[in-house]
Design a protein around this motif. Structure first.
Motif, PDB file in Angstrom:
ATOM      1  N   LEU A  44       6.366  -1.110 -10.017  1.00  0.00           N
ATOM      2  CA  LEU A  44       5.913  -0.334 -11.082  1.00  0.00           C
ATOM      3  C   LEU A  44       6.799   0.710 -11.731  1.00  0.00           C
ATOM      4  N   HIS A  68      -4.816  -1.418 -21.286  1.00  0.00           N
ATOM      5  CA  HIS A  68      -4.223  -1.412 -19.983  1.00  0.00           C
ATOM      6  C   HIS A  68      -2.842  -0.902 -20.257  1.00  0.00           C
ATOM      7  N   TYR A 106       1.196  -1.851 -15.346  1.00  0.00           N
ATOM      8  CA  TYR A 106      -0.140  -2.782 -15.061  1.00  0.00           C
ATOM      9  C   TYR A 106      -0.109  -4.162 -15.155  1.00  0.00           C
ATOM     10  N   VAL A 151       0.720  -7.143 -12.322  1.00  0.00           N
ATOM     11  CA  VAL A 151      -0.516  -7.983 -12.196  1.00  0.00           C
ATOM     12  C   VAL A 151       0.164  -9.369 -12.366  1.00  0.00           C
ATOM     13  N   LEU A 181      -5.593  -4.554  -7.431  1.00  0.00           N
ATOM     14  CA  LEU A 181      -5.560  -3.901  -8.960  1.00  0.00           C
ATOM     15  C   LEU A 181      -4.973  -2.648  -9.072  1.00  0.00           C
ATOM     16  N   CYS A 186      -1.526  -1.958  -8.312  1.00  0.00           N
ATOM     17  CA  CYS A 186      -0.600  -2.556  -9.465  1.00  0.00           C
ATOM     18  C   CYS A 186      -0.591  -1.448 -10.584  1.00  0.00           C
ATOM     19  N   GLY A 187      -1.543  -0.264 -10.467  1.00  0.00           N
ATOM     20  CA  GLY A 187      -1.502   0.640 -11.568  1.00  0.00           C
ATOM     21  C   GLY A 187      -2.698   0.693 -12.574  1.00  0.00           C
ATOM     22  N   ALA A 188      -3.855  -0.038 -12.201  1.00  0.00           N
ATOM     23  CA  ALA A 188      -5.297  -0.290 -12.888  1.00  0.00           C
ATOM     24  C   ALA A 188      -5.501   1.149 -13.062  1.00  0.00           C
ATOM     25  N   CYS A 212     -11.731  -1.335 -11.334  1.00  0.00           N
ATOM     26  CA  CYS A 212     -10.675  -1.809 -11.728  1.00  0.00           C
ATOM     27  C   CYS A 212     -10.880  -2.968 -12.729  1.00  0.00           C
TER      28      CYS A 212
END
Length: 136
Positions: free
Chosen positions: A31, A48, A52, A56, A83, A86-88, A97
């Protein structure tokens, strides 16, 4: 008329094919690298964050996705915890998410600076391999 074949993954993600899936503790570095990429989208209408969507997509390819459709299917089935790693963004308490749609993934991957994306993924893979050698 036969259906069109699924769109293949772009070259930046192609270097992930065949690698081991990512562990949640490896995602902060991914990230951080993806956060350095300029977002080609207009501010208005972004659902989004760019890192992210890209994280993903990367995780889906690491898990075996070979097309944009497969990336979106993987994302839709991914657990909220992954998720979130992953930065949701957390928005809805019932479904905290939301996975990016296939159209979102496709548009982002079409517009992103391919060289910068390739360098970010390559740098992450290099750092990941070095950490694995150091641990092993």
């Amino acid at each position: 008329m036969p259906a069109a074949p699924p769109a293949p993954i772009p070259a930046g993600l192609g270097q992930l094919a065949g690698c081991d899936p990512a562990c949640p503790d490896e995602l902060p570095d991914l990230l951080a690298r993806l956060s350095c990429l300029p977002d080609p989208r207009r501010r208005r209408g972004r659902r989004h964050p760019l890192p992210y969507v890209l994280a993903v997509a990367a995780c889906a390819v690491l898990a075996g996705a070979k097309s944009l459709t497969a990336i979106a299917e993987w994302a839709a089935d991914a657990p909220d915890r992954l998720l979130f790693c992953c930065g949701a963004a957390l928005r809805d308490p019932d479904r905290p998410c939301r996975a990016p749609s296939e159209a979102t993934v496709r548009r982002v991957l079409q517009r992103i600076d391919g060289d910068a994306f390739d360098a970010a993924i390559g740098g992450w893979l290099t750092a990941r391999a070095a950490a694995s050698r150091a641990a092993g």
